[in-house]
Design a protein around this motif. Structure first.
Motif, PDB file in Angstrom:
ATOM      1  N   LEU B  19      18.044 -32.267   7.053  1.00  0.00           N
ATOM      2  CA  LEU B  19      18.096 -31.307   8.094  1.00  0.00           C
ATOM      3  C   LEU B  19      17.760 -32.655   8.924  1.00  0.00           C
ATOM      4  N   ASP B  20      17.370 -34.169   8.636  1.00  0.00           N
ATOM      5  CA  ASP B  20      17.661 -35.125   9.047  1.00  0.00           C
ATOM      6  C   ASP B  20      19.026 -35.654   9.032  1.00  0.00           C
ATOM      7  N   ALA B  21      19.535 -35.410   8.430  1.00  0.00           N
ATOM      8  CA  ALA B  21      20.812 -35.936   8.363  1.00  0.00           C
ATOM      9  C   ALA B  21      22.023 -35.178   8.759  1.00  0.00           C
ATOM     10  N   MET B  22      21.359 -33.653   9.052  1.00  0.00           N
ATOM     11  CA  MET B  22      22.785 -33.406  10.608  1.00  0.00           C
ATOM     12  C   MET B  22      22.194 -33.568  11.559  1.00  0.00           C
ATOM     13  N   MET B  23      20.729 -33.324  11.856  1.00  0.00           N
ATOM     14  CA  MET B  23      20.825 -33.349  13.213  1.00  0.00           C
ATOM     15  C   MET B  23      21.419 -34.519  14.298  1.00  0.00           C
ATOM     16  N   PRO B  24      21.769 -35.589  13.468  1.00  0.00           N
ATOM     17  CA  PRO B  24      22.644 -36.616  14.902  1.00  0.00           C
ATOM     18  C   PRO B  24      23.955 -35.524  15.114  1.00  0.00           C
ATOM     19  N   TYR B  25      24.552 -34.884  14.031  1.00  0.00           N
ATOM     20  CA  TYR B  25      25.609 -33.855  14.474  1.00  0.00           C
ATOM     21  C   TYR B  25      25.164 -32.662  15.208  1.00  0.00           C
ATOM     22  N   ILE B  29      26.668 -37.559  18.389  1.00  0.00           N
ATOM     23  CA  ILE B  29      27.689 -37.630  17.306  1.00  0.00           C
ATOM     24  C   ILE B  29      28.047 -36.204  17.149  1.00  0.00           C
ATOM     25  N   PHE B  30      28.688 -35.652  18.844  1.00  0.00           N
ATOM     26  CA  PHE B  30      29.091 -34.120  18.656  1.00  0.00           C
ATOM     27  C   PHE B  30      30.535 -34.391  19.071  1.00  0.00           C
ATOM     28  N   GLY B  31      31.054 -34.995  18.394  1.00  0.00           N
ATOM     29  CA  GLY B  31      32.902 -35.192  18.868  1.00  0.00           C
ATOM     30  C   GLY B  31      33.626 -34.060  17.649  1.00  0.00           C
ATOM     31  N   ASN B  32      34.578 -33.942  18.222  1.00  0.00           N
ATOM     32  CA  ASN B  32      35.372 -32.992  17.760  1.00  0.00           C
ATOM     33  C   ASN B  32      36.150 -33.934  16.153  1.00  0.00           C
ATOM     34  N   ILE B  41      35.466 -39.926  15.634  1.00  0.00           N
ATOM     35  CA  ILE B  41      36.087 -40.629  14.598  1.00  0.00           C
ATOM     36  C   ILE B  41      35.029 -40.616  13.316  1.00  0.00           C
ATOM     37  N   ARG B  42      33.842 -40.904  14.287  1.00  0.00           N
ATOM     38  CA  ARG B  42      32.424 -40.414  13.465  1.00  0.00           C
ATOM     39  C   ARG B  42      32.530 -39.755  12.846  1.00  0.00           C
ATOM     40  N   ALA B  43      32.994 -38.134  14.102  1.00  0.00           N
ATOM     41  CA  ALA B  43      32.791 -37.501  12.869  1.00  0.00           C
ATOM     42  C   ALA B  43      33.344 -36.978  11.739  1.00  0.00           C
ATOM     43  N   LYS B  44      34.464 -37.113  12.352  1.00  0.00           N
ATOM     44  CA  LYS B  44      35.666 -37.265  11.015  1.00  0.00           C
ATOM     45  C   LYS B  44      34.749 -38.463   9.326  1.00  0.00           C
ATOM     46  N   ARG B 234      42.520 -24.547   5.713  1.00  0.00           N
ATOM     47  CA  ARG B 234      41.682 -24.122   6.480  1.00  0.00           C
ATOM     48  C   ARG B 234      41.604 -24.369   7.881  1.00  0.00           C
ATOM     49  N   ALA B 235      42.221 -23.899   8.659  1.00  0.00           N
ATOM     50  CA  ALA B 235      41.891 -23.460  10.109  1.00  0.00           C
ATOM     51  C   ALA B 235      40.651 -23.945  10.463  1.00  0.00           C
ATOM     52  N   GLY B 236      40.759 -24.221  11.650  1.00  0.00           N
ATOM     53  CA  GLY B 236      39.662 -24.254  12.862  1.00  0.00           C
ATOM     54  C   GLY B 236      38.748 -25.615  12.747  1.00  0.00           C
ATOM     55  N   THR B 237      37.889 -25.750  14.285  1.00  0.00           N
ATOM     56  CA  THR B 237      36.877 -27.121  14.119  1.00  0.00           C
ATOM     57  C   THR B 237      36.024 -27.367  13.315  1.00  0.00           C
TER      58      THR B 237
END
Lengths: 103, 398
Positions: B19-25, B29-32, B41-44, B234-237
């Protein structure tokens, strides 16, 4: 246009080969659609050395226009297409690094 | 009232580190990941790091991992994708009779689309005999798909032997490892696997995150066409928080796997030893080659759903088996295929343990389970025998 450029421009037209060519690297993108053929070529061409030949296996019909056009745009040499039973094999020779455009 | 969660094969709570690892995203860091500016770039980068640790869990290369929304999607992708990619080579597929519905139903769909499917049987423990797979192979066979471990009866299949047979014959081999990956060691290289399905929530990752391992060089037709995500396969954001969660959960699972196995195995054995002392209670699945935290039984004369309700009333949460038996009140095809008669299959219960299960939980369970069975048998019309019992056979015979 210099004679060399005219030659290269003619080379980059759509042309079919009677038999497959020897390639230094092969990338298989069969069943992948647009724009994976173009993205993959960019990636793979970066991996090979100037003068080496990349072969791209694809069943995407749009590649028939797009790959020769990409070669014209980027200055890489389009060697031709071999039509296999259910896919095409495209051959590209990587340009020398001193050409004017980057890949 | 104290509650005890004994349905870890259904799903698991998120590990706090996940959960801690996921929270910032979810927040900053919500970018596509396909965007070329900083947040993208950070999301990638996060997706690619998660791909590396997800791959490491099963000894794959990062580029061999395709993230999906679930194990079910990955199973559908594997079956349809390989069938359509290989149909010029042949049209025959082999699956076992105890596959999950997300393999069985795509197989049935493919039968309607011109493919032939052989459903290989299992023995009384639910084990596939690799020789049966070998015998089922024809010149037309393009795909073999076998589940690694059954979520319903816990049996672990000899997938390494089946993988060897498939490799010898040059046939693509898919393994549904949803119940096993992250819980027991899974190594795609030593198992000779070409495709492998797994899901994050089975090892304390989030729901909505699954993956299909596709061995480098394997051609597969995409299930979802669209953009360039996952290499165009596998397409899709990308579901960035879920993928990050899967990566973190995989990293922890690799780190803690042995500890988790050593924790749940003796607890499971205590349940089995205690339950088998009750009259007319039988273990389902293999006595040894089974998932470490998995105990499953059939209890004669009473109904699985009734047991679940009474156990839930005592704070114990468990399952009765497949959705088939649970929701549709049909006999489970898995239990039918291991030779359990339909009327007995109705008395199926499954208890699955996790890292939060304690010895006290097991004490309480072992005390409560016989009471629940006793109470239900008092009111069961069949408590003195099965005369007059209906025989509601499952519609799913294959």
């Amino acid at each position: 246009m210099s004679p060399a450029e005219i030659q290269q421009s003619q080379n980059n037209q759509l042309k079919f080969l009677d038999k497959p060519l020897q390639a230094d690297a092969t990338t298989d993108i069969i069943y992948m659609m647009c724009p994976m053929h173009l993205l993959t070529i960019e990636e793979q061409v970066r991996e090979i050395k100037a003068g080496q030949v990349l072969s791209i296996l694809t069943d995407y019909d749009g590649a028939l226009d797009d790959i020769p056009a990409w070669c014209r745009k980027t200055g890489n040499e389009f060697l031709g297409i071999y039509e296999d039973t259910d896919h095409y094999k495209f051959y590209i020779r990587k340009k020398a690094p001193d050409n004017k455009q980057n890949v | 009232m104290k509650t005890i969660y004994m349905d870890h094969v259904a799903t698991n709570p998120l590990h706090p580190e996940v959960l801690d690892a996921m929270m910032p995203y979810f927040r900053e860091i919500f970018g596509n990941p396909q965007s070329i500016y900083e947040p993208g770039i950070r999301a990638k980068e996060a997706v690619e790091n998660a791909r590396a640790s997800t791959a490491a869990l099963i000894n794959a290369k990062p580029k061999e991992i395709i993230f999906t929304s679930s194990g079910a999607e990955a199973n559908n992708f594997a079956l349809k994708g390989i069938a359509y990619a290989s149909r010029n080579k042949g049209t025959h597929i082999i699956v076992s009779k105890i596959e999950h519905h997300s393999v069985l139903n795509p197989a049935r769909f493919l039968e309607k689309s011109g493919f032939a499917v052989t459903y290989v049987p299992v023995d009384k423990y639910g084990t596939v005999d690799p020789d049966d797979v070998k015998k089922a192979i024809t010149k037309e066979t393009i795909l073999i798909s076998v589940i690694h471990a059954s979520p319903e009866i816990g049996t672990i299949q000899p997938v390494d032997e089946i993988g060897r047979i498939a490799a010898e014959k040059g046939i693509v081999f898919h393994v549904d490892a949803v119940a096993s990956a992250g819980n027991i060691p899974v190594d795609v290289r030593s198992l000779n696997v070409d495709l492998l399905t797994f899901a994050a929530h089975q090892f304390y990752g989030p729901k909505g995150a699954g993956a299909l391992y596709v061995k480098e060089g394997t051609r597969i037709v995409p299930l979802i066409y669209g953009g360039i995500q996952e290499g165009g396969r596998r397409a899709g954001t990308e579901n960035v928080p879920a993928i990050v969660g899967m990566g973190k959960a995989a990293e922890i699972a690799k780190r803690d796997m042995q500890k988790r196995i050593e924790h749940v195995t003796p607890l499971r054995d205590r349940i089995i030893d205690s339950a088998l002392k009750i009259d007319k209670v039988t273990l389902t699945g293999h006595p040894e080659r089974r998932l470490p935290g998995h105990a499953s039984f059939v209890v004669e004369y009473i109904e699985g759903e009734a047991m679940l309700l009474l156990l839930a009333g005592k704070g114990i949460y468990s399952a009765s088996g497949s959705a088939c038996s649970s929701k549709a009140l049909k006999a489970s095809p898995v239990l039918i295929s291991i030779g359990i008669p339909a009327h007995l299959a109705q008395g199926s219960v499954v208890f699955t343990l996790g890292e939060g299960t304690t010895g006290e939980d097991i004490d309480y369970f072992n005390e409560t389970f016989p009471q629940v069975i006793g109470r239900l048998r008092e009111i069961s019309p069949y408590a003195k025998g099965w005369e007059g019992a209906e025989d509601p056979t499952c519609t799913v015979k294959k």
